[in-house]
Design a protein around this motif. Structure first.
Motif, PDB file in Angstrom:
ATOM      1  N   PHE A 116      38.206  55.745  34.824  1.00 45.01           N
ATOM      2  CA  PHE A 116      36.906  55.084  35.022  1.00 45.01           C
ATOM      3  C   PHE A 116      36.217  54.859  33.678  1.00 45.01           C
ATOM      4  O   PHE A 116      35.670  53.791  33.417  1.00 45.01           O
ATOM      5  CB  PHE A 116      35.977  55.932  35.898  1.00 45.01           C
ATOM      6  N   ILE A 117      36.230  55.880  32.834  1.00 42.64           N
ATOM      7  CA  ILE A 117      35.560  55.778  31.538  1.00 42.64           C
ATOM      8  C   ILE A 117      36.222  54.707  30.675  1.00 42.64           C
ATOM      9  O   ILE A 117      35.548  53.874  30.065  1.00 42.64           O
ATOM     10  CB  ILE A 117      35.544  57.150  30.826  1.00 42.64           C
ATOM     11  N   ALA A 118      37.556  54.705  30.630  1.00 38.02           N
ATOM     12  CA  ALA A 118      38.273  53.710  29.830  1.00 38.02           C
ATOM     13  C   ALA A 118      38.005  52.295  30.340  1.00 38.02           C
ATOM     14  O   ALA A 118      37.768  51.371  29.553  1.00 38.02           O
ATOM     15  CB  ALA A 118      39.771  54.010  29.847  1.00 38.02           C
ATOM     16  N   ALA A 119      38.015  52.131  31.674  1.00 40.99           N
ATOM     17  CA  ALA A 119      37.745  50.809  32.249  1.00 40.99           C
ATOM     18  C   ALA A 119      36.312  50.370  31.945  1.00 40.99           C
ATOM     19  O   ALA A 119      36.063  49.189  31.647  1.00 40.99           O
ATOM     20  CB  ALA A 119      37.991  50.828  33.754  1.00 40.99           C
ATOM     21  N   GLY A 120      35.368  51.296  32.003  1.00 43.89           N
ATOM     22  CA  GLY A 120      33.984  50.970  31.671  1.00 43.89           C
ATOM     23  C   GLY A 120      33.825  50.559  30.216  1.00 43.89           C
ATOM     24  O   GLY A 120      33.127  49.584  29.901  1.00 43.89           O
ATOM     25  N   MET A 121      34.491  51.280  29.328  1.00 46.26           N
ATOM     26  CA  MET A 121      34.426  50.934  27.902  1.00 46.26           C
ATOM     27  C   MET A 121      35.033  49.553  27.654  1.00 46.26           C
ATOM     28  O   MET A 121      34.473  48.746  26.905  1.00 46.26           O
ATOM     29  CB  MET A 121      35.147  52.001  27.075  1.00 46.26           C
ATOM     30  N   LEU A 122      36.159  49.280  28.287  1.00 44.72           N
ATOM     31  CA  LEU A 122      36.801  47.976  28.144  1.00 44.72           C
ATOM     32  C   LEU A 122      35.908  46.866  28.695  1.00 44.72           C
ATOM     33  O   LEU A 122      35.760  45.808  28.071  1.00 44.72           O
ATOM     34  CB  LEU A 122      38.154  47.977  28.859  1.00 44.72           C
ATOM     35  N   THR A 123      35.277  47.117  29.827  1.00 44.52           N
ATOM     36  CA  THR A 123      34.388  46.122  30.426  1.00 44.52           C
ATOM     37  C   THR A 123      33.209  45.821  29.517  1.00 44.52           C
ATOM     38  O   THR A 123      32.854  44.653  29.308  1.00 44.52           O
ATOM     39  CB  THR A 123      33.891  46.607  31.804  1.00 44.52           C
ATOM     40  N   VAL A 124      32.596  46.846  28.960  1.00 42.82           N
ATOM     41  CA  VAL A 124      31.472  46.635  28.040  1.00 42.82           C
ATOM     42  C   VAL A 124      31.929  45.831  26.829  1.00 42.82           C
ATOM     43  O   VAL A 124      31.241  44.907  26.384  1.00 42.82           O
ATOM     44  CB  VAL A 124      30.849  47.988  27.606  1.00 42.82           C
ATOM     45  N   TYR A 125      33.090  46.161  26.301  1.00 43.96           N
ATOM     46  CA  TYR A 125      33.600  45.426  25.135  1.00 43.96           C
ATOM     47  C   TYR A 125      33.806  43.952  25.480  1.00 43.96           C
ATOM     48  O   TYR A 125      33.392  43.072  24.723  1.00 43.96           O
ATOM     49  CB  TYR A 125      34.915  46.045  24.639  1.00 43.96           C
ATOM     50  N   VAL A 126      34.425  43.681  26.622  1.00 46.43           N
ATOM     51  CA  VAL A 126      34.690  42.297  27.017  1.00 46.43           C
ATOM     52  C   VAL A 126      33.378  41.550  27.234  1.00 46.43           C
ATOM     53  O   VAL A 126      33.198  40.430  26.740  1.00 46.43           O
ATOM     54  CB  VAL A 126      35.575  42.247  28.284  1.00 46.43           C
ATOM     55  N   ILE A 127      32.444  42.159  27.962  1.00 45.88           N
ATOM     56  CA  ILE A 127      31.168  41.489  28.245  1.00 45.88           C
ATOM     57  C   ILE A 127      30.365  41.251  26.976  1.00 45.88           C
ATOM     58  O   ILE A 127      29.814  40.173  26.764  1.00 45.88           O
ATOM     59  CB  ILE A 127      30.331  42.311  29.261  1.00 45.88           C
ATOM     60  N   ARG A 128      30.317  42.240  26.111  1.00 47.28           N
ATOM     61  CA  ARG A 128      29.463  42.125  24.915  1.00 47.28           C
ATOM     62  C   ARG A 128      30.096  41.344  23.768  1.00 47.28           C
ATOM     63  O   ARG A 128      29.387  40.741  22.979  1.00 47.28           O
ATOM     64  CB  ARG A 128      29.096  43.515  24.412  1.00 47.28           C
ATOM     65  N   HIS A 129      31.416  41.405  23.657  1.00 43.72           N
ATOM     66  CA  HIS A 129      32.033  40.818  22.471  1.00 43.72           C
ATOM     67  C   HIS A 129      32.950  39.628  22.744  1.00 43.72           C
ATOM     68  O   HIS A 129      33.190  38.834  21.843  1.00 43.72           O
ATOM     69  CB  HIS A 129      32.830  41.899  21.727  1.00 43.72           C
ATOM     70  N   LEU A 130      33.465  39.495  23.933  1.00 38.50           N
ATOM     71  CA  LEU A 130      34.410  38.429  24.204  1.00 38.50           C
ATOM     72  C   LEU A 130      33.874  37.367  25.159  1.00 38.50           C
ATOM     73  O   LEU A 130      34.521  36.349  25.361  1.00 38.50           O
ATOM     74  CB  LEU A 130      35.725  39.004  24.782  1.00 38.50           C
ATOM     75  N   SER A 131      32.730  37.612  25.755  1.00 39.57           N
ATOM     76  CA  SER A 131      32.180  36.616  26.680  1.00 39.57           C
ATOM     77  C   SER A 131      30.867  36.093  26.148  1.00 39.57           C
ATOM     78  O   SER A 131      30.365  36.545  25.125  1.00 39.57           O
ATOM     79  CB  SER A 131      31.966  37.231  28.067  1.00 39.57           C
ATOM     80  N   GLU A 132      30.314  35.149  26.867  1.00 41.26           N
ATOM     81  CA  GLU A 132      29.052  34.549  26.466  1.00 41.26           C
ATOM     82  C   GLU A 132      27.847  35.349  26.941  1.00 41.26           C
ATOM     83  O   GLU A 132      26.727  35.051  26.591  1.00 41.26           O
ATOM     84  CB  GLU A 132      28.982  33.127  27.034  1.00 41.26           C
ATOM     85  N   LEU A 133      28.075  36.354  27.776  1.00 37.89           N
ATOM     86  CA  LEU A 133      26.967  37.158  28.310  1.00 37.89           C
ATOM     87  C   LEU A 133      26.588  38.220  27.301  1.00 37.89           C
ATOM     88  O   LEU A 133      27.379  39.119  27.008  1.00 37.89           O
ATOM     89  CB  LEU A 133      27.364  37.814  29.630  1.00 37.89           C
ATOM     90  N   THR A 134      25.396  38.166  26.778  1.00 36.17           N
ATOM     91  CA  THR A 134      24.946  39.164  25.799  1.00 36.17           C
ATOM     92  C   THR A 134      23.656  39.833  26.226  1.00 36.17           C
ATOM     93  O   THR A 134      23.035  40.510  25.437  1.00 36.17           O
ATOM     94  CB  THR A 134      24.754  38.513  24.421  1.00 36.17           C
TER      95      THR A 134
END
Length: 143
Positions: A124-142
């Motif tokens: 869960f923690i790893a998936a959450g960290m990956l999700t935050v990284y994708v949302i904050r750094h790889l997508s347009e949602l900031t």
């Protein structure tokens, strides 16, 4: 982390721990929310009342806090409703795959030294960290 206060986090964690311990001690049940919610629909009728009361207490507690401390919970703005719905659906799928949710595995399972719960919580923690990284750094949602 703009409004992080360690005292409220400590108090909240202590209350969750106390509630989980009380449910286990008095009812012999684990306070995993997905399992409790699932049991509302699929458990025998004589096992539903405590589940409904537990869930009602969660909602009432949140409502009471919002009433006592207006503005305490301000939802994040700027996320499309579709993205939130997909995220909620994926959380539900994940809890079925993991045979439980963060509250069951993270709070109760680790306390019982369950290897399955430790592995699930780390996932869960790893998936959450990956999700935050994708949302904050790889997508347009900031937001």
């Amino acid at each position: 982390m703009e409004n992080f206060t360690p005292y409220s986090a400590l108090a909240g964690g202590a209350l969750i721990g106390i509630a989980s311990a009380m449910l286990l001690f008095f009812n012999g049940r684990i306070a995993g929310i997905s399992g409790i919610m699932n049991g509302v629909f699929f458990a025998p009728k004589n096992d539903r009342t405590w589940r409904l009361l537990f869930l009602a207490g969660l909602v009432a507690g949140g409502g009471l806090l919002q009433w006592l401390v207006p503005g305490f919970n301000v939802p994040r703005q700027g996320y499309p409703a579709e993205l939130l719905a997909i995220g909620g659906f994926l959380v539900g799928v994940g809890t079925r795959i993991a045979n439980g949710c963060v509250s069951g595995h993270g709070v109760c399972g680790i306390a019982r030294l369950s290897i399955r719960s430790i592995a699930a919580t780390l996932t869960f923690i790893a998936a959450g960290m990956l999700t935050v990284y994708v949302i904050r750094h790889l997508s347009e949602l900031t937001a």
